[in-house]
Write a protein that holds these residues in place. Structure first.
Motif, PDB file in Angstrom:
ATOM      1  N   SER A   1     -12.593 -26.789  92.673  1.00 24.41           N
ATOM      2  CA  SER A   1     -12.655 -25.765  93.248  1.00 24.41           C
ATOM      3  C   SER A   1     -14.110 -24.634  93.507  1.00 24.41           C
ATOM      4  CB  SER A   1     -11.706 -25.165  92.565  1.00 24.41           C
ATOM      5  OG  SER A   1     -10.812 -26.102  91.701  1.00 24.41           O
ATOM      6  N   LEU A   2     -14.970 -24.929  92.791  1.00 33.14           N
ATOM      7  CA  LEU A   2     -16.258 -24.107  92.569  1.00 33.14           C
ATOM      8  C   LEU A   2     -16.647 -24.819  93.676  1.00 33.14           C
ATOM      9  CD1 LEU A   2     -18.358 -22.714  91.123  1.00 33.14           C
ATOM     10  CD2 LEU A   2     -18.665 -24.769  90.242  1.00 33.14           C
ATOM     11  N   PHE A   3     -17.125 -25.626  94.292  1.00 38.12           N
ATOM     12  CA  PHE A   3     -18.231 -26.279  94.843  1.00 38.12           C
ATOM     13  C   PHE A   3     -17.345 -26.095  96.585  1.00 38.12           C
ATOM     14  CE2 PHE A   3     -19.493 -30.375  91.892  1.00 38.12           C
ATOM     15  CZ  PHE A   3     -21.164 -28.842  91.896  1.00 38.12           C
ATOM     16  N   ARG A   4     -15.945 -26.625  96.346  1.00 36.61           N
ATOM     17  CA  ARG A   4     -15.189 -25.647  97.551  1.00 36.61           C
ATOM     18  C   ARG A   4     -15.900 -24.249  98.097  1.00 36.61           C
ATOM     19  NH1 ARG A   4     -10.163 -26.495  96.120  1.00 36.61           N
ATOM     20  NH2 ARG A   4     -10.005 -29.149  96.752  1.00 36.61           N
ATOM     21  N   ALA A   5     -15.316 -23.571  96.906  1.00 36.37           N
ATOM     22  CA  ALA A   5     -15.640 -22.341  97.041  1.00 36.37           C
ATOM     23  C   ALA A   5     -16.745 -21.731  97.681  1.00 36.37           C
ATOM     24  CB  ALA A   5     -15.411 -21.208  95.682  1.00 36.37           C
ATOM     25  N   HIS A   6     -18.139 -22.966  96.973  1.00 36.88           N
ATOM     26  CA  HIS A   6     -19.283 -21.980  97.581  1.00 36.88           C
ATOM     27  C   HIS A   6     -19.476 -23.179  98.240  1.00 36.88           C
ATOM     28  CE1 HIS A   6     -19.361 -19.219  94.808  1.00 36.88           C
ATOM     29  NE2 HIS A   6     -19.486 -19.599  93.804  1.00 36.88           N
ATOM     30  N   SER A   7     -18.996 -24.023  99.574  1.00 38.72           N
ATOM     31  CA  SER A   7     -19.468 -25.085 100.658  1.00 38.72           C
ATOM     32  C   SER A   7     -19.800 -25.888 100.668  1.00 38.72           C
ATOM     33  CB  SER A   7     -19.625 -24.618 101.580  1.00 38.72           C
ATOM     34  OG  SER A   7     -18.650 -22.481 101.695  1.00 38.72           O
ATOM     35  N   VAL A   8     -20.321 -26.764  98.676  1.00 43.68           N
ATOM     36  CA  VAL A   8     -21.026 -27.730  98.487  1.00 43.68           C
ATOM     37  C   VAL A   8     -20.003 -28.739  99.470  1.00 43.68           C
ATOM     38  CG1 VAL A   8     -21.640 -28.820  97.251  1.00 43.68           C
ATOM     39  CG2 VAL A   8     -21.460 -27.036  96.378  1.00 43.68           C
ATOM     40  N   PRO A   9     -21.131 -29.606 100.137  1.00 39.21           N
ATOM     41  CA  PRO A   9     -20.563 -30.758 101.218  1.00 39.21           C
ATOM     42  C   PRO A   9     -19.251 -31.736 100.029  1.00 39.21           C
ATOM     43  CG  PRO A   9     -22.785 -30.328 101.882  1.00 39.21           C
ATOM     44  CD  PRO A   9     -22.283 -29.568 100.058  1.00 39.21           C
ATOM     45  N   LYS A  10     -18.735 -31.948 100.741  1.00 38.74           N
ATOM     46  CA  LYS A  10     -17.644 -33.048  99.952  1.00 38.74           C
ATOM     47  C   LYS A  10     -18.617 -34.156  99.276  1.00 38.74           C
ATOM     48  CE  LYS A  10     -12.837 -34.087  99.535  1.00 38.74           C
ATOM     49  NZ  LYS A  10     -11.168 -33.464  99.904  1.00 38.74           N
ATOM     50  N   ASP A  11     -18.954 -34.824 100.103  1.00 40.67           N
ATOM     51  CA  ASP A  11     -19.172 -35.792  99.531  1.00 40.67           C
ATOM     52  C   ASP A  11     -20.478 -36.343  98.566  1.00 40.67           C
ATOM     53  OD1 ASP A  11     -21.648 -34.924 100.806  1.00 40.67           O
ATOM     54  OD2 ASP A  11     -21.961 -36.369 102.242  1.00 40.67           O
TER      55      ASP A  11
ATOM     56  N   ILE B   1     -20.235 -24.846  80.176  1.00 40.04           N
ATOM     57  CA  ILE B   1     -21.543 -24.238  80.490  1.00 40.04           C
ATOM     58  C   ILE B   1     -21.646 -24.864  80.892  1.00 40.04           C
ATOM     59  CG2 ILE B   1     -23.872 -24.463  79.660  1.00 40.04           C
ATOM     60  CD1 ILE B   1     -22.730 -23.799  77.055  1.00 40.04           C
ATOM     61  N   GLY B   2     -21.232 -26.302  81.643  1.00 41.72           N
ATOM     62  CA  GLY B   2     -22.249 -27.530  83.197  1.00 41.72           C
ATOM     63  C   GLY B   2     -21.384 -26.400  84.325  1.00 41.72           C
ATOM     64  N   LEU B   3     -20.030 -26.265  84.259  1.00 39.32           N
ATOM     65  CA  LEU B   3     -19.364 -25.367  85.380  1.00 39.32           C
ATOM     66  C   LEU B   3     -20.348 -23.894  85.114  1.00 39.32           C
ATOM     67  CD1 LEU B   3     -15.837 -25.699  84.250  1.00 39.32           C
ATOM     68  CD2 LEU B   3     -16.330 -26.026  86.904  1.00 39.32           C
ATOM     69  N   SER B   4     -20.623 -23.328  84.547  1.00 36.03           N
ATOM     70  CA  SER B   4     -21.408 -22.486  84.903  1.00 36.03           C
ATOM     71  C   SER B   4     -22.680 -22.407  85.391  1.00 36.03           C
ATOM     72  CB  SER B   4     -21.043 -21.204  83.415  1.00 36.03           C
ATOM     73  OG  SER B   4     -21.859 -22.149  82.673  1.00 36.03           O
ATOM     74  N   GLN B   5     -23.032 -23.323  85.121  1.00 37.50           N
ATOM     75  CA  GLN B   5     -24.232 -23.387  85.624  1.00 37.50           C
ATOM     76  C   GLN B   5     -24.091 -24.589  87.345  1.00 37.50           C
ATOM     77  OE1 GLN B   5     -27.651 -22.375  82.766  1.00 37.50           O
ATOM     78  NE2 GLN B   5     -26.192 -23.275  81.550  1.00 37.50           N
ATOM     79  N   ALA B   6     -23.828 -24.833  87.348  1.00 37.71           N
ATOM     80  CA  ALA B   6     -23.014 -25.933  88.407  1.00 37.71           C
ATOM     81  C   ALA B   6     -23.924 -25.585  89.686  1.00 37.71           C
ATOM     82  CB  ALA B   6     -22.249 -27.299  89.073  1.00 37.71           C
ATOM     83  N   MET B   7     -23.982 -24.389  90.177  1.00 35.57           N
ATOM     84  CA  MET B   7     -24.913 -24.194  91.674  1.00 35.57           C
ATOM     85  C   MET B   7     -25.697 -23.280  90.842  1.00 35.57           C
ATOM     86  SD  MET B   7     -22.028 -24.471  93.841  1.00 35.57           S
ATOM     87  CE  MET B   7     -22.376 -24.144  94.915  1.00 35.57           C
TER      88      MET B   7
END
Ligand SMILES: Nc1ncnc2c1ncn2[C@@H]1O[C@H](COP(=O)(O)OP(=O)(O)OP(=O)(O)O)[C@@H](O)[C@H]1O
Ligand code: NI
Length: 324
Positions: free
Chosen positions: A119-129, A168-174
């Motif tokens: 959901s984080l990656f989708r929200a920030h338009s990271v390519p699905k692959d 913590i991983g989630l909060s810094q993934a981007m």
């Protein structure tokens, strides 16, 4: 010196209540360099969360903020105060990230870790692959060895410490330039708290990001943070390198905070709670916020306006006018 990642100047947060305007924080000013972790300490109601919410610009409906919060990320400069919310929203999570309180609730209980990254990656338009590889990388960066397995797990299958690494991983993934953590570990037991803070500080330093950590735990400020801001009565009363704050506290409030914490450790009694005044902009400007407690009487210099900053050694400064 490189440009700071975060430059907060004269940030003021006011709350509109029934018939008055209450000051949450007034004139909050701080800047954070790459790799720097700044603790914000002070008693309950001193304005720590107001400052954090003002930096994130995640304020309740009755709040209003003024001043400036400049964020530098990916070679761009963003002024968050006054920016329309639709422009600010995409910056949260990417340029600036809030580390949620470390409770079980920080992760969605019925969704695999991979879904939460999705959901984080989708929200920030990271390519699905890229989702899986980036999820694994983010977990590994948070010190998780078997990241692929953890990514497939449900939160209840993880130990408390592991779940916190996931947060913590989630909060810094981007790769946000700035992290804001308001009491990130106060719900955890002391051993897990220290593990979480170790991971948080190591990841922030490794990425050369910056973090603002609000805490009641002076040990956290002392051992995990480079600089400490001390708040009292909605204003910052002292700021400096952790060693200077703990070895040579200058403001009478900082001294009382440190001696109260030593006394508490010795006899486990709590310091007397002070009567809280509802602060207005006029009362903040009128005198030293610690006037009622420091014992200097009426008519003294302490009552002649909010003291200005006195510069001490090496970036250490205190807002004091008297020599208490
Ligand atoms: N939503 C709100 N509406 C009205 N006043 C508020 C609101 N939030 C905070 N305040 C007031 O602003 C002042 C600062 O509160 P704040 O929550 O920032 O302090 P804090 O240092 O984070 O305290 P704590 O350690 O208890 O979290 C307090 O006087 C508080 O009552
Ligand atoms: Ni708070």
């Amino acid at each position: 010196m490189t440009a700071p990642l975060l430059e907060v100047s004269d940030l003021t947060v006011h709350y509109q209540t029934g018939h008055s305007t209450v000051v949450g924080t007034s004139g909050f000013t701080v800047s954070a360099q790459p790799g720097e972790i700044i603790a914000v300490v002070g008693e309950s109601g001193s304005g720590k969360s107001s400052a954090a919410a003002g930096i994130m610009q995640l304020l309740p409906g009755n709040a209003e903020s003024t001043g400036s919060v400049v964020l530098r990320h990916d070679g761009e400069e963003h002024e968050l105060v006054g920016m329309p919310e639709r422009a600010r929203r995409p910056l949260r999570g990417t340029a600036l990230s809030l580390v949620p309180q470390a409770t079980v609730g920080a992760l969605h209980p019925t969704r695999r870790v991979s879904k939460q990254f999705a959901s984080l990656f989708r929200a920030h338009s990271v390519p699905k692959d890229e989702w899986t590889s980036r999820g694994v990388a983010a977990l590994e960066a948070a010190g998780i060895a078997d990241a692929a397995r953890v990514l497939r797990s449900y939160p209840h299958e993880l130990s408390g410490g592991l779940a916190q690494r996931v947060v913590i991983g989630l909060s810094q993934a981007m790769s946000p330039s700035v992290l804001v953590a308001d009491e990130p570990t106060s719900a955890l037991d002391v051993r897990v708290q220290r593990q979480v803070l170790t991971v948080l500080s190591e990841t922030v330093r490794a990425r050369q990001a910056a973090a603002i950590v609000i805490t009641h735990d002076l040990g956290v400020a002392r051992y995990f943070c480079d600089h400490v801001a001390v708040m009292y009565g909605a204003v910052m009363v002292e700021f400096g390198p952790s060693a200077a704050i703990f070895d040579a506290p200058s403001h009478p409030y900082t001294r009382s905070l440190l001696s109260a914490s030593t006394a508490r450790r010795a006899d486990s009694s709590r310091p007397a709670t002070r009567v809280k005044r509802r602060l207005t902009e006029e009362s903040v400007a009128a005198r030293c916020p610690f006037f009622d407690a420091c014992g200097h009487g009426a008519g003294t210099v302490c009552e002649q306006g909010l003291p200005g900053w006195q510069e001490l050694d090496g970036g250490h400064r205190a807002r004091r006018s008297c020599d208490a």
